[in-house]
Structure formats: C-alpha cells, structure tokens
Scaffold this motif. Sequence first.
Motif, mmCIF file in Angstrom:
data_model
loop_
_atom_site.group_PDB
_atom_site.id
_atom_site.type_symbol
_atom_site.label_atom_id
_atom_site.label_comp_id
_atom_site.label_asym_id
_atom_site.label_seq_id
_atom_site.Cartn_x
_atom_site.Cartn_y
_atom_site.Cartn_z
ATOM 1 N N ASN A 10 75.270 17.664 92.836
ATOM 2 C CA ASN A 10 76.558 18.248 93.224
ATOM 3 C C ASN A 10 77.501 17.247 93.881
ATOM 4 O O ASN A 10 78.610 17.610 94.253
ATOM 5 C CB ASN A 10 76.338 19.451 94.149
ATOM 6 N N LYS A 11 77.070 16.024 94.043
ATOM 7 C CA LYS A 11 77.979 15.006 94.575
ATOM 8 C C LYS A 11 79.083 14.759 93.552
ATOM 9 O O LYS A 11 78.851 14.827 92.355
ATOM 10 C CB LYS A 11 77.236 13.705 94.870
ATOM 11 N N PRO A 12 80.285 14.453 94.038
ATOM 12 C CA PRO A 12 81.377 14.198 93.088
ATOM 13 C C PRO A 12 81.057 13.104 92.083
ATOM 14 O O PRO A 12 81.355 13.209 90.916
ATOM 15 C CB PRO A 12 82.553 13.787 93.980
ATOM 16 N N ASN A 13 80.412 12.054 92.551
ATOM 17 C CA ASN A 13 80.017 10.964 91.671
ATOM 18 C C ASN A 13 78.539 10.673 91.925
ATOM 19 O O ASN A 13 78.191 10.118 92.961
ATOM 20 C CB ASN A 13 80.871 9.721 91.968
#
Length: 144
Positions: free
Chosen positions: A82-85
């Motif tokens: 779920n981290k943006p990158n």
Amino acid sequence: MTMQERIEYFYQQSGGPNNPRIQKIINNHLLYGKDHGISGKRETIKDAFQKPLLDDPSTSGLLLWLYKMIYDLQDRWKEFVNKPNPNEGLKEIAAAMKQKEESSIRNIEKRLDRLELKIEQLILELESYNNKKEFRNQPIKKGV
C-alpha cells in the motif's frame, strides 16, 4: 444413515437436484442445521480443523503462534504493497539494514579500541616490572 442416503433423503424433501431453490435450501441448512455447528454461522473447512486444534492444549499454543506469525506477515505485506511507491519500501529496508550494520561496526570498533588500550596498559606494567631491580636476577624458588 450414510452420506448417500442423507443426500437422497434431502433431494426427496426439496424436490430433487434440479429444483431452482436448492441452493437457498442448502445455505439455510448449513446456517441453521443442528449438525453444522453454531446456529446462524456457516462453518467452513477451516473452522472444522481449527476448533479441535484450539481446544487441544498440546496444539493450541502452536496454532496461536502460527496465526500470530501469519497475521504479522499479512500486515507487513499490506504496508509494503500500500505504499505509494513500493521501491521506497525497499529503500527504507536497505537504509535500516545499512544503519544497523554501521552501528554494529561502530560498536566493534569501540570494543577493539578498549581492548587495544588494555593490552597497551598490560605491556607497560610488564615492562615496569622487568625494569625494577628487585625482580632482576632473583633465583627461582622451587616448590613455591
């Protein structure tokens, strides 16, 4: 009754396997049938295995530990995904590992410095004993 006899009896009561309401009847039976666990809760295969293992004191601790590990891994995986990158997560992990390694190296270097200082002190003490006249040319006493 055998399982086959139970199935045939069920089909006789419900109008046969081609009855359009058969799925609803099966779901209702699985939810409220006396032979299917807690009323209103549909038991799964997981429930059927989990209950006896949790009720047995010799396996409950192992099963609870296993569930804890699974949930921890799932949480970490969700955080990572779920981290943006996702590559940022890898960079953070690499940075944390590098920082831990550097800290470990610094601790080892400090310990080596202290050890070197102690060795130097020992050498100085030995040299000072060797330089004292009272310890020179002393006869060795046997049996002491």
